[in-house]
Scaffold this motif. Structure first.
Motif, mmCIF file in Angstrom:
data_model
loop_
_atom_site.group_PDB
_atom_site.id
_atom_site.type_symbol
_atom_site.label_atom_id
_atom_site.label_comp_id
_atom_site.label_asym_id
_atom_site.label_seq_id
_atom_site.Cartn_x
_atom_site.Cartn_y
_atom_site.Cartn_z
ATOM 1 N N SER A 215 1.641 99.788 -135.965
ATOM 2 C CA SER A 215 1.449 99.489 -134.538
ATOM 3 C C SER A 215 2.616 98.709 -133.965
ATOM 4 C CB SER A 215 0.159 98.684 -134.347
ATOM 5 O OG SER A 215 0.276 97.403 -134.966
ATOM 6 N N GLY A 216 3.408 98.083 -134.829
ATOM 7 C CA GLY A 216 4.519 97.273 -134.353
ATOM 8 C C GLY A 216 4.083 95.889 -133.905
ATOM 9 N N VAL A 217 2.815 95.571 -134.087
ATOM 10 C CA VAL A 217 2.289 94.265 -133.677
ATOM 11 C C VAL A 217 2.437 93.299 -134.855
ATOM 12 C CG1 VAL A 217 0.226 93.011 -132.927
ATOM 13 C CG2 VAL A 217 0.667 95.334 -132.098
ATOM 14 N N ALA A 218 2.750 92.053 -134.559
ATOM 15 C CA ALA A 218 2.867 91.044 -135.613
ATOM 16 C C ALA A 218 1.541 90.881 -136.348
ATOM 17 C CB ALA A 218 3.308 89.715 -135.003
ATOM 18 N N ASP A 219 1.627 90.489 -137.622
ATOM 19 C CA ASP A 219 0.421 90.385 -138.459
ATOM 20 C C ASP A 219 -0.647 89.493 -137.836
ATOM 21 O OD1 ASP A 219 1.712 91.993 -140.206
ATOM 22 O OD2 ASP A 219 1.976 90.510 -141.801
ATOM 23 N N GLU A 220 -0.222 88.319 -137.340
ATOM 24 C CA GLU A 220 -1.210 87.388 -136.788
ATOM 25 C C GLU A 220 -1.922 87.988 -135.583
ATOM 26 O OE1 GLU A 220 0.485 83.611 -135.970
ATOM 27 O OE2 GLU A 220 0.978 83.166 -138.066
ATOM 28 N N ASP A 221 -1.163 88.671 -134.711
ATOM 29 C CA ASP A 221 -1.780 89.293 -133.532
ATOM 30 C C ASP A 221 -2.702 90.436 -133.946
ATOM 31 O OD1 ASP A 221 -0.449 87.555 -131.893
ATOM 32 O OD2 ASP A 221 1.227 88.926 -131.512
ATOM 33 N N ALA A 222 -2.277 91.192 -134.964
ATOM 34 C CA ALA A 222 -3.115 92.306 -135.432
ATOM 35 C C ALA A 222 -4.436 91.781 -135.986
ATOM 36 C CB ALA A 222 -2.369 93.112 -136.506
ATOM 37 N N LEU A 223 -4.362 90.684 -136.744
ATOM 38 C CA LEU A 223 -5.582 90.100 -137.305
ATOM 39 C C LEU A 223 -6.505 89.598 -136.199
ATOM 40 C CD1 LEU A 223 -4.193 88.156 -140.397
ATOM 41 C CD2 LEU A 223 -5.821 90.055 -140.430
ATOM 42 N N THR A 224 -5.947 89.041 -135.161
ATOM 43 C CA THR A 224 -6.771 88.567 -134.042
ATOM 44 C C THR A 224 -7.549 89.738 -133.428
ATOM 45 O OG1 THR A 224 -5.232 86.777 -133.549
ATOM 46 C CG2 THR A 224 -6.726 87.456 -131.780
ATOM 47 N N HIS A 225 -6.829 90.867 -133.200
ATOM 48 C CA HIS A 225 -7.492 92.050 -132.647
ATOM 49 C C HIS A 225 -8.568 92.569 -133.597
ATOM 50 C CE1 HIS A 225 -5.018 92.400 -129.121
ATOM 51 N NE2 HIS A 225 -3.886 92.526 -129.822
ATOM 52 N N LEU A 226 -8.266 92.616 -134.891
ATOM 53 C CA LEU A 226 -9.214 93.145 -135.879
ATOM 54 C C LEU A 226 -10.471 92.288 -135.938
ATOM 55 C CD1 LEU A 226 -6.732 94.100 -138.741
ATOM 56 C CD2 LEU A 226 -8.172 95.688 -137.454
ATOM 57 N N HIS A 227 -10.289 90.980 -135.955
ATOM 58 C CA HIS A 227 -11.455 90.092 -136.019
ATOM 59 C C HIS A 227 -12.328 90.266 -134.778
ATOM 60 C CE1 HIS A 227 -9.155 87.253 -138.954
ATOM 61 N NE2 HIS A 227 -9.670 88.312 -139.553
ATOM 62 N N GLY A 228 -11.690 90.441 -133.625
ATOM 63 C CA GLY A 228 -12.457 90.665 -132.401
ATOM 64 C C GLY A 228 -13.263 91.948 -132.461
ATOM 65 N N LEU A 229 -12.678 93.007 -133.020
ATOM 66 C CA LEU A 229 -13.380 94.291 -133.135
ATOM 67 C C LEU A 229 -14.523 94.210 -134.144
ATOM 68 C CD1 LEU A 229 -10.278 96.638 -132.978
ATOM 69 C CD2 LEU A 229 -12.113 96.511 -131.287
ATOM 70 N N VAL A 230 -14.358 93.377 -135.193
ATOM 71 C CA VAL A 230 -15.449 93.178 -136.141
ATOM 72 C C VAL A 230 -16.609 92.464 -135.460
ATOM 73 C CG1 VAL A 230 -16.158 91.956 -138.251
ATOM 74 C CG2 VAL A 230 -13.978 93.215 -138.200
ATOM 75 N N ARG A 231 -16.293 91.421 -134.653
ATOM 76 C CA ARG A 231 -17.354 90.692 -133.946
ATOM 77 C C ARG A 231 -18.098 91.611 -132.979
ATOM 78 N NH1 ARG A 231 -13.346 86.693 -133.649
ATOM 79 N NH2 ARG A 231 -12.865 87.325 -131.504
ATOM 80 N N ARG A 232 -17.378 92.551 -132.383
ATOM 81 C CA ARG A 232 -18.004 93.485 -131.427
ATOM 82 C C ARG A 232 -18.667 94.656 -132.138
ATOM 83 N NH1 ARG A 232 -13.101 94.740 -127.575
ATOM 84 N NH2 ARG A 232 -14.616 96.152 -126.615
ATOM 85 N N GLU A 233 -18.667 94.627 -133.474
ATOM 86 C CA GLU A 233 -19.319 95.656 -134.307
ATOM 87 C C GLU A 233 -18.729 97.049 -134.095
ATOM 88 O OE1 GLU A 233 -23.527 95.355 -133.733
ATOM 89 O OE2 GLU A 233 -23.665 93.501 -134.891
#
Length: 590
Positions: A1-19
């Motif tokens: 995606s070209g996104v930094a690891d920390e930013d990618a993890l933030t997005h992933l955690h948000g998607l997990v919370r939203r199920e």
């Protein structure tokens, strides 16, 4: 995606919370830390929102990431990303470049699958590669490889389709050597359907057409396949003639594989022509040579033919060779050879009394593939010997093989019918079926002569016994020596020469037992009681020995036949009395 690891993890955690996504948190799981979609539907919607350009870019990014892992186990996933990237945007130079990468990845995945014995999976990867191929030369190579993989997988329709297309392309190119090789591959694919006459009809004119190329690998392969076709058509003399003409060329070209293939055909042809010992010796050498040369497919074909040839003189060797071959075929995933080996091994197991293994092997093979006619046939045989009504299954198998031109396939079906009919007491049908087989195809591993003798004995028909003996009178081998001894005893018993008959039957039983064929020995004991009754102590003991084996095998029809024979008191020409002691007559060497 070209996104930094920390930013990618933030997005992933948000998607997990939203199920939308789930993450594997089990510390024992090898997939710990990996993310996935909660539902396939969510994944499809997310994928559908991507523009085609983005799809190709991200599939390529995923593929290139997988390439950096240097893990052969993900070859299939790598290839699928390249295919998906191509399909997202197939047009233009970039599309062709991606297609080329996809083909390379798919060929690599196919090779890995082959190395693991997954020939069906290899075929599917090659078929995927064909979806992204437009160059005829590259298509030819892929079609030829797909046909080859399908043959090893034991398939029939796919190899024919791929080799047909490969032959069309070869003819379009006009390269005669390529046409010759494609013709051989297509003929081999045809043979998997049992249409051996069609196979020979394709190869015979090709052998003449390409005679000027006789000093080439392709021509040697063409002749080797033609010889194999003649073998399967029970034209053993023609097979040997072609082999003998081709072997010197193969020797000059130092073609180890083809030399062993030709020798395998020659050994089996000799066995079919009434020279089983010579054929067995040749085939044992061929199997050993193929193993030493690292040619497992040639070794397996050698084991198929060795188990066929050795059955005439050394059934225990034939059984061991077939079972070892099955283990090798299963380990390598070469189902095409397993079909033949399962038929040979289970038939010998039935005759030896190893029914637990026979049942498990036939059930497993028949359940694994509806195309495994050999396993279904053998399963019907032992089920019939245990009293099940197998007429529907045997008729279905007969119908499926109705158009097959492989002589052995036709004969084996009738032999199985005959054996079941004999066991279930339909002696007239058993005799007619068995006579029909040995008058057309008297194979080293065939059972029709002694099935005919035993059915004729129950019918009190000495002429039919004589006919069966005449058919085998000049054929060597320890098995047929036992058959002749039993047949001669049957004739003596039907003619009223009781002591001669009793001695002959007991000698035949001994021979069957020495061969390791416990069920054949019990059948001979049943035949003894059928002809002579059970009034003599020796005859009574023979009947009880047969009863013990039939009970162990749960062969109720044979127990019924034995009880009927014991009650009837024999069909021989002399009345059964108290019986005088046997005259000690030295038995002839087997």
């Amino acid at each position: 995606s070209g996104v930094a690891d920390e930013d990618a993890l933030t997005h992933l955690h948000g998607l997990v919370r939203r199920e939308m996504l789930t993450v594997e948190a089990n510390p024992r799981s090898p997939e710990r830390g990996q993310y996935g979609f909660v539902q396939a539907l969510v994944r499809e919607v997310a994928y559908g929102t991507l523009a085609k350009r983005d799809r190709r870019r991200l599939h390529l990014a995923a593929a290139r990431y997988f390439e950096t892992l240097d893990d052969e186990g993900i070859a299939g996933a790598l290839a699928e990303h390249y295919v998906a990237a191509y399909k997202a945007q197939p047009d233009g130079p970039e599309g062709e470049a991606v297609a080329a990468q996809a083909r390379v990845a798919l060929r690599g995945a196919a090779e890995r699958a082959r190395s693991l014995g997954s020939f069906t999976q290899a075929l599917r990867f090659l078929e995927r590669a064909l979806e992204v191929t437009t160059d005829p030369a590259e298509e030819y190579a892929l079609q030829a490889a797909a046909g080859d993989a399908g043959l090893y997988a034991g398939l029939s329709d796919e190899p024919i389709a791929h080799t047909t297309r490969a032959l069309e392309l070869a003819r379009r190119f006009g390269d005669r050597e390529r046409i010759m090789l494609a013709t051989v591959s297509h003929a081999l694919a045809i043979s998997t359907t049992g249409q051996i006459a069609d196979n020979a009809a394709l190869l015979e004119p090709a052998r003449i057409e390409f005679r000027d190329l006789e000093a080439t690998l392709g021509y040697v392969r063409l002749c080797a396949e033609l010889a194999r076709s003649y073998l399967l058509l029970s034209r053993g003399a023609d097979a040997i003639r072609v082999v003998d003409e081709t072997l010197p060329v193969a020797e000059r070209l130092e073609l180890t594989r083809e030399i062993i293939e030709l020798v395998v055909t020659r050994g089996a042809a000799l066995a079919g022509l009434g020279r089983p010992s010579e054929g067995t010796i040749i085939l044992r050498g061929a199997v050993s040579a193929a193993s030493a040369a690292g040619l497992p497919d040639v070794e397996l074909r050698g084991r198929v033919n060795l188990s066929y040839a050795a059955a005439a003189d050394d059934p225990e060797l034939a059984y061991r060779v077939a079972r070892e071959g099955l283990v090798l075929a299963d380990r390598l995933g070469m189902r095409g050879y397993a079909y033949y080996l399962i038929g040979n091994a289970v038939e010998l197991a039935i005759r030896m009394g190893d029914w637990d293994w026979a049942v498990a092997a036939a059930e497993g093979a028949a359940g694994a593939s509806g195309l495994d006619l050999a396993a279904r046939l053998r399963r019907a045989e032992f089920q019939g010997l245990r009293g099940h009504d197998v007429s529907t299954e045997l008729q279905a198998l007969t119908d499926e093989l109705a158009d097959v031109t492989e002589v052995q396939a036709q004969s084996i079906t009738a032999e199985t019918w005959a054996m079941v009919k004999l066991a279930q007491g339909d002696h007239r049908a058993a005799l007619d079926l068995a006579q029909g087989v040995y008058r057309v195809n008297l194979a080293p591993d065939g059972t029709s002569p002694w099935t005919a003798i035993r059915a004729a004995a129950a019918l009190g028909d000495p002429d039919a016994v004589t006919d069966a003996l005449r058919a085998i009178e000049e054929i060597p081998g320890r098995v047929l020596s036992a058959v002749r001894r039993e047949g001669e005893a049957t004739l003596a018993g039907l003619a009223g020469r009781r002591q001669e008959a009793l001695h002959g039957f007991l000698d035949a039983v001994r021979r069957w037992q020495e061969l390791g064929l416990a069920v054949e020995a019990a059948f001979a004991q049943l035949n003894l009681v059928t002809v002579l009754g059970a009034s003599d102590p020796e005859a009574a003991a023979a009947g009880e020995a047969a009863r013990a084996l039939f009970q162990r095998l749960d062969a109720q029809p044979l127990l019924d036949r034995l009880a009927e024979a014991q009650a009837a008191g024999g069909v021989g020409g002399a009345a059964s009395g108290g019986g005088s002691p046997l005259v000690a007559v030295p038995s002839e060497n087997p």
